[in-house]
Design a protein around this motif. Structure first.
Motif, mmCIF file in Angstrom:
data_model
loop_
_atom_site.group_PDB
_atom_site.id
_atom_site.type_symbol
_atom_site.label_atom_id
_atom_site.label_comp_id
_atom_site.label_asym_id
_atom_site.label_seq_id
_atom_site.Cartn_x
_atom_site.Cartn_y
_atom_site.Cartn_z
ATOM 1 N N ARG A 76 101.811 12.132 124.200
ATOM 2 C CA ARG A 76 102.716 11.634 125.092
ATOM 3 C C ARG A 76 102.001 11.657 126.638
ATOM 4 O O ARG A 76 101.868 10.870 127.318
ATOM 5 C CB ARG A 76 104.078 12.172 125.190
ATOM 6 C CG ARG A 76 104.951 11.649 124.107
ATOM 7 C CD ARG A 76 106.415 12.239 124.345
ATOM 8 N NE ARG A 76 106.547 13.688 124.121
ATOM 9 C CZ ARG A 76 106.799 14.057 123.022
ATOM 10 N NH1 ARG A 76 107.262 13.444 121.938
ATOM 11 N NH2 ARG A 76 107.067 15.497 123.036
ATOM 12 N N SER A 80 100.598 8.687 128.848
ATOM 13 C CA SER A 80 101.036 8.563 130.403
ATOM 14 C C SER A 80 99.734 8.556 131.248
ATOM 15 O O SER A 80 99.909 7.644 132.205
ATOM 16 C CB SER A 80 101.792 10.017 130.745
ATOM 17 O OG SER A 80 102.119 9.880 132.012
ATOM 18 N N SER A 130 108.816 4.372 136.390
ATOM 19 C CA SER A 130 107.579 5.284 136.627
ATOM 20 C C SER A 130 108.004 5.799 138.013
ATOM 21 O O SER A 130 107.488 6.827 138.346
ATOM 22 C CB SER A 130 106.233 4.445 136.628
ATOM 23 O OG SER A 130 105.282 5.268 137.224
#
Length: 296
Positions: A76, A80, A130
């Motif tokens: 993850r 990202s 985001s």
């Protein structure tokens, strides 16, 4: 390579840094970021990852869940960072399409899947999400200074230096928010650490000193979201803490019973030894009397 695990099944000590590096490299290489999320990764793919881990480290099946938790976190994080790098190319690169294409990991063989991932990253909905999380992160003032080490490995190092340490979580959290020179990373951390220190001193040498519900960290920072435990690292849950506490109490209870039994056995042995000596003295006296009786 040999690995060391603590009471919560976390990798600590010697070779723990190698585990982090190798597990991160494996998951980045073999799990494409175009997969929606970690739970969506096929079981067959996870077994393949586990086989790679077993080839490099001496681990048992009981460590598999921990390994998957770590690799899911590393994956993850990589995903990202890749999305962030894609967004950075939009305003700056002259040949934006080529610049983004160069970011494409080798394990994404489908051009269509990559373009879909890029499109989703640059979509309005994703940008709004985001931006929301970025604001949340920027509002966080209690920044740690541990880097890749993490709470679990730091706790292990502290216990190795001082096996009788008390208030471990409070101590770990404090160390994790100090610079190398021993100063807090910012004013918010300094103020919080002062409150934690004052409360920790007020409960020193009491049962709540080591309680995740009532120690200084819990009282000053409050509880973390359900199912998580602040300041002890990845994978630690309240149920694990409770289970470990109960196990420790059972072990202490058993040790106390064994100690009591040992004391009783020693007392019994002393009594038996005393009786044997008494019996030997009596037999000797009888022999002496018999000898005198038959002496002319």
């Amino acid at each position: 390579m040999e690995l060391e695990f603590n009471e919560f099944g976390q990798v600590v000590g010697h070779n723990s840094d190698k585990f982090v590096s190798i597990a991160g490299a494996i998951v980045r290489e073999y799990v494409p970021v175009v997969i929606k999320n970690w739970p969506s990764v096929d079981d067959s793919k996870k077994i393949e990852l586990w086989n790679f881990i077993q080839q490099r480290f001496n681990v048992n099946d009981c460590h598999q869940k921990m390994a998957f938790q770590c690799m899911g976190t590393y994956w993850r994080t990589f995903k990202s960072r890749l999305r962030r790098d894609i967004k950075r190319q939009v305003p700056s690169a002259v040949n934006r399409k080529r610049a983004i294409a160069l970011l494409r990991p080798k394990n994404i063989t489908s051009e269509e899947a990559w373009e879909k991932f890029v499109e989703d990253t640059l979509s309005t909905d994703f940008q709004e999400k985001s931006s929301k999380f970025s604001k949340m992160r920027s509002s966080q003032k209690l920044l740690h200074t541990m880097g890749r080490k993490g709470y679990s490995r730091m706790a292990h190092d502290l216990k190795r230096k001082n096996p009788n340490i008390t208030g471990l979580r409070t101590t770990v959290w404090t160390h994790g928010h100090l610079r190398k020179d021993g100063n807090p990373i910012n004013e918010a951390v300094a103020e919080t650490l002062m409150k934690i220190k004052d409360y920790a001193e007020s409960i020193s040498d009491t049962p709540v000193e080591n309680s995740i519900r009532d120690d200084a960290v819990a009282r000053i920072l409050g509880p973390k979201r359900r199912g998580r435990v602040r300041g002890l690292g990845l994978g630690v849950t309240p149920s694990k803490i409770d289970g470990n506490t109960q196990s420790s109490e059972k072990v202490r209870d058993l040790e106390n019973k064994l100690q009591t039994q040992s004391v009783r056995m020693e007392a019994l042995e002393e009594k038996v030894e005393a009786l044997l000596k008494l019996s030997q003295n009596q037999n000797k006296n009888v022999e002496d009397m018999s000898s005198r009786a038959f002496t002319p």
